[in-house]
Design a protein around this motif. Structure first.
Motif, PDB file in Angstrom:
ATOM      1  N   LEU A   1       0.828  -1.214   0.000  1.00  0.00           N
ATOM      2  CA  LEU A   1       0.000   0.000   0.000  1.00  0.00           C
ATOM      3  C   LEU A   1       0.860   1.261   0.000  1.00  0.00           C
ATOM      4  O   LEU A   1       1.965   1.265   0.558  1.00  0.00           O
ATOM      5  CB  LEU A   1      -0.902  -0.003   1.248  1.00  0.00           C
ATOM      6  N   ALA A   2       0.330   2.331  -0.567  1.00  0.00           N
ATOM      7  CA  ALA A   2       1.105   3.568  -0.763  1.00  0.00           C
ATOM      8  C   ALA A   2       1.628   4.140   0.549  1.00  0.00           C
ATOM      9  O   ALA A   2       2.759   4.628   0.608  1.00  0.00           O
ATOM     10  CB  ALA A   2       0.243   4.599  -1.470  1.00  0.00           C
ATOM     11  N   GLU A   3       0.814   4.059   1.628  1.00  0.00           N
ATOM     12  CA  GLU A   3       1.223   4.651   2.913  1.00  0.00           C
ATOM     13  C   GLU A   3       2.565   4.098   3.372  1.00  0.00           C
ATOM     14  O   GLU A   3       3.311   4.748   4.092  1.00  0.00           O
ATOM     15  CB  GLU A   3       0.193   4.340   4.018  1.00  0.00           C
ATOM     16  N   GLU A   4       2.851   2.847   2.984  1.00  0.00           N
ATOM     17  CA  GLU A   4       4.024   2.166   3.520  1.00  0.00           C
ATOM     18  C   GLU A   4       5.337   2.645   2.904  1.00  0.00           C
ATOM     19  O   GLU A   4       6.402   2.378   3.468  1.00  0.00           O
ATOM     20  CB  GLU A   4       3.838   0.654   3.356  1.00  0.00           C
ATOM     21  N   VAL A   5       5.289   3.284   1.746  1.00  0.00           N
ATOM     22  CA  VAL A   5       6.533   3.777   1.133  1.00  0.00           C
ATOM     23  C   VAL A   5       6.446   5.218   0.647  1.00  0.00           C
ATOM     24  O   VAL A   5       7.382   5.706   0.003  1.00  0.00           O
ATOM     25  CB  VAL A   5       6.987   2.893  -0.059  1.00  0.00           C
ATOM     26  N   SER A   6       5.346   5.913   0.955  1.00  0.00           N
ATOM     27  CA  SER A   6       5.170   7.253   0.379  1.00  0.00           C
ATOM     28  C   SER A   6       6.282   8.214   0.807  1.00  0.00           C
ATOM     29  O   SER A   6       6.755   9.018   0.000  1.00  0.00           O
ATOM     30  CB  SER A   6       3.795   7.818   0.732  1.00  0.00           C
ATOM     31  N   ALA A   7       6.758   8.091   2.063  1.00  0.00           N
ATOM     32  CA  ALA A   7       7.813   9.000   2.532  1.00  0.00           C
ATOM     33  C   ALA A   7       9.098   8.767   1.735  1.00  0.00           C
ATOM     34  O   ALA A   7       9.773   9.727   1.329  1.00  0.00           O
ATOM     35  CB  ALA A   7       8.058   8.795   4.015  1.00  0.00           C
ATOM     36  N   LEU A   8       9.425   7.511   1.472  1.00  0.00           N
ATOM     37  CA  LEU A   8      10.651   7.216   0.720  1.00  0.00           C
ATOM     38  C   LEU A   8      10.520   7.675  -0.724  1.00  0.00           C
ATOM     39  O   LEU A   8      11.480   8.179  -1.320  1.00  0.00           O
ATOM     40  CB  LEU A   8      10.960   5.720   0.764  1.00  0.00           C
ATOM     41  N   LEU A   9       9.325   7.517  -1.280  1.00  0.00           N
ATOM     42  CA  LEU A   9       9.098   7.983  -2.659  1.00  0.00           C
ATOM     43  C   LEU A   9       9.298   9.488  -2.751  1.00  0.00           C
ATOM     44  O   LEU A   9       9.924   9.980  -3.704  1.00  0.00           O
ATOM     45  CB  LEU A   9       7.675   7.637  -3.092  1.00  0.00           C
ATOM     46  N   ASP A  10       8.785  10.211  -1.751  1.00  0.00           N
ATOM     47  CA  ASP A  10       8.968  11.664  -1.723  1.00  0.00           C
ATOM     48  C   ASP A  10      10.457  12.003  -1.665  1.00  0.00           C
ATOM     49  O   ASP A  10      10.920  12.931  -2.323  1.00  0.00           O
ATOM     50  CB  ASP A  10       8.279  12.294  -0.500  1.00  0.00           C
ATOM     51  N   GLU A  11      11.209  11.224  -0.872  1.00  0.00           N
ATOM     52  CA  GLU A  11      12.639  11.500  -0.722  1.00  0.00           C
ATOM     53  C   GLU A  11      13.405  11.218  -2.003  1.00  0.00           C
ATOM     54  O   GLU A  11      14.454  11.806  -2.243  1.00  0.00           O
ATOM     55  CB  GLU A  11      13.220  10.686   0.435  1.00  0.00           C
ATOM     56  N   MET A  12      12.910  10.290  -2.816  1.00  0.00           N
ATOM     57  CA  MET A  12      13.567  10.023  -4.097  1.00  0.00           C
ATOM     58  C   MET A  12      13.475  11.262  -4.990  1.00  0.00           C
ATOM     59  O   MET A  12      14.365  11.541  -5.776  1.00  0.00           O
ATOM     60  CB  MET A  12      12.890   8.842  -4.785  1.00  0.00           C
ATOM     61  N   GLY A  13      12.365  11.978  -4.829  1.00  0.00           N
ATOM     62  CA  GLY A  13      12.210  13.290  -5.442  1.00  0.00           C
ATOM     63  C   GLY A  13      12.187  13.277  -6.944  1.00  0.00           C
ATOM     64  O   GLY A  13      11.915  12.248  -7.576  1.00  0.00           O
ATOM     65  N   PRO A  14      12.493  14.434  -7.515  1.00  0.00           N
ATOM     66  CA  PRO A  14      12.314  14.602  -8.952  1.00  0.00           C
ATOM     67  C   PRO A  14      13.339  13.838  -9.786  1.00  0.00           C
ATOM     68  O   PRO A  14      13.183  13.710 -10.990  1.00  0.00           O
ATOM     69  CB  PRO A  14      12.494  16.119  -9.152  1.00  0.00           C
ATOM     70  N   THR A  15      14.388  13.272  -9.136  1.00  0.00           N
ATOM     71  CA  THR A  15      15.379  12.511  -9.910  1.00  0.00           C
ATOM     72  C   THR A  15      14.814  11.147 -10.314  1.00  0.00           C
ATOM     73  O   THR A  15      15.373  10.466 -11.166  1.00  0.00           O
ATOM     74  CB  THR A  15      16.659  12.263  -9.079  1.00  0.00           C
ATOM     75  N   ALA A  16      13.714  10.734  -9.663  1.00  0.00           N
ATOM     76  CA  ALA A  16      13.169   9.397  -9.932  1.00  0.00           C
ATOM     77  C   ALA A  16      12.631   9.309 -11.361  1.00  0.00           C
ATOM     78  O   ALA A  16      12.048  10.257 -11.884  1.00  0.00           O
ATOM     79  CB  ALA A  16      12.072   9.078  -8.935  1.00  0.00           C
ATOM     80  N   HIS A  17      12.838   8.145 -11.954  1.00  0.00           N
ATOM     81  CA  HIS A  17      12.315   7.884 -13.289  1.00  0.00           C
ATOM     82  C   HIS A  17      11.270   6.775 -13.141  1.00  0.00           C
ATOM     83  O   HIS A  17      11.556   5.735 -12.538  1.00  0.00           O
ATOM     84  CB  HIS A  17      13.463   7.431 -14.194  1.00  0.00           C
ATOM     85  N   THR A  18      10.060   7.006 -13.658  1.00  0.00           N
ATOM     86  CA  THR A  18       8.978   6.046 -13.429  1.00  0.00           C
ATOM     87  C   THR A  18       8.606   5.315 -14.715  1.00  0.00           C
ATOM     88  O   THR A  18       8.415   5.936 -15.757  1.00  0.00           O
ATOM     89  CB  THR A  18       7.740   6.777 -12.869  1.00  0.00           C
TER      90      THR A  18
END
Ligand code: ADE
Length: 262
Positions: free
Chosen positions: A19-36
């Motif tokens: 579920l999103a709640e479980e990793v949302s903070a880490l996803l935010d920290e990956m920030g704009p450098t992340a490629h999806t």
């Protein structure tokens, strides 16, 4: 003795959650450098966290969803380690809400192909349990214990068997049945054994971490969403941040092990 090539020391870590709640903070920290990249109705976010190349994906709920996501993660993204994070229902007496369980092994409590195979055995794989990586699990346990020591009421970190099945346990009766079926299991959830099996089949080390959100009893459906929102996301991010920052120690140990003596 032969030694593997040294060119690729830093390994890509796959981080999975239902579920999103479980990793949302880490996803935010990956920030704009992340490629999806979107594959099979799931988003795989590639980026760097604490100097570690990572791919984060949401499996959604249940064993099929988790197996499909894990297979794509391993096949398409060259991931060399996998950590699954999420919540679970506590089933052992000493596992309380707020505690964290690290899986030493994972088993499917709802798998039953009798009379052809023993109860719980995965047909044709000759086992009912998939062990996690000792090194990854030991590091996660250490990071969980350090993180929890700083929390109110200092919850405990446990290492042991995690039971997985396609059921949300929500009654004292179902809980009693599971305890009788798998007396060593510490907690119950819906994805871990599928992730561990696929990692086993691809030869990739994995670890599973679960924060206990409920006691898998008559109140579990009330406790679960509140806990997920208020506590699980904070614990998951806190422990994984420590884990990512400490991962280079593991890499150095592996490097030393693989380096020929001078
Ligand atoms: N995940 C969190 N709580 C659970 C429960 N009670 N049963 C199955 N999976 C869970």
């Amino acid at each position: 003795m032969s030694y593997p090539a040294q060119e690729s020391i830093i390994k890509t870590l796959g981080i999975l959650a239902a579920l999103a709640e479980e990793v949302s903070a880490l996803l935010d920290e990956m920030g704009p450098t992340a490629h999806t990249q979107r594959i099979g109705m799931r988003d795989y976010h590639q980026g760097v966290l604490y100097g570690q190349p990572c791919v984060i994906a949401l499996t959604r709920v249940g064993k099929v969803a988790a197996a499909a996501t894990t297979a794509t993660l391993l096949h398409e993204f060259n991931v060399e380690r996998v950590v699954f994070t999420g919540v679970a229902g506590g089933i052992a007496e000493n596992v309380q809400v707020g505690d964290v369980v690290i899986g030493s092994a994972l088993a499917q409590h709802d798998l039953d192909a009798r009379p052809f195979f023993p109860r719980f055995e995965v047909p044709l794989l000759h086992t009912s349990r998939f062990a996690t990586s000792d090194a990854l699990s030991a590091l996660l346990l250490r990071c969980a214990a350090e993180f929890l020591a700083g929390q109110p009421a200092a919850p405990a970190a446990h290492l042991g068997l995690i039971a997985t099945g396609d059921q949300f346990l929500n009654s004292a009766q179902a809980l009693a049945r599971l305890r009788a079926d798998m007396p060593e299991a510490l907690c119950v959830e819906m994805e871990g054994a599928a992730v561990a099996q696929v990692c086993h089949e691809f030869g990739v080390p994995c670890a599973v971490m679960r924060t206990v959100s409920d006691r898998a009893d008559d109140d579990s459906h009330i406790d679960f969403p509140l806990f997920l929102r208020d506590v699980a996301s904070v614990y998951s991010a806190g422990i994984l941040r420590r884990f990512l920052a400490t991962l280079p120690e593991l890499t150095q140990a592996e490097e030393a092990f693989n380096t020929p003596p001078a």
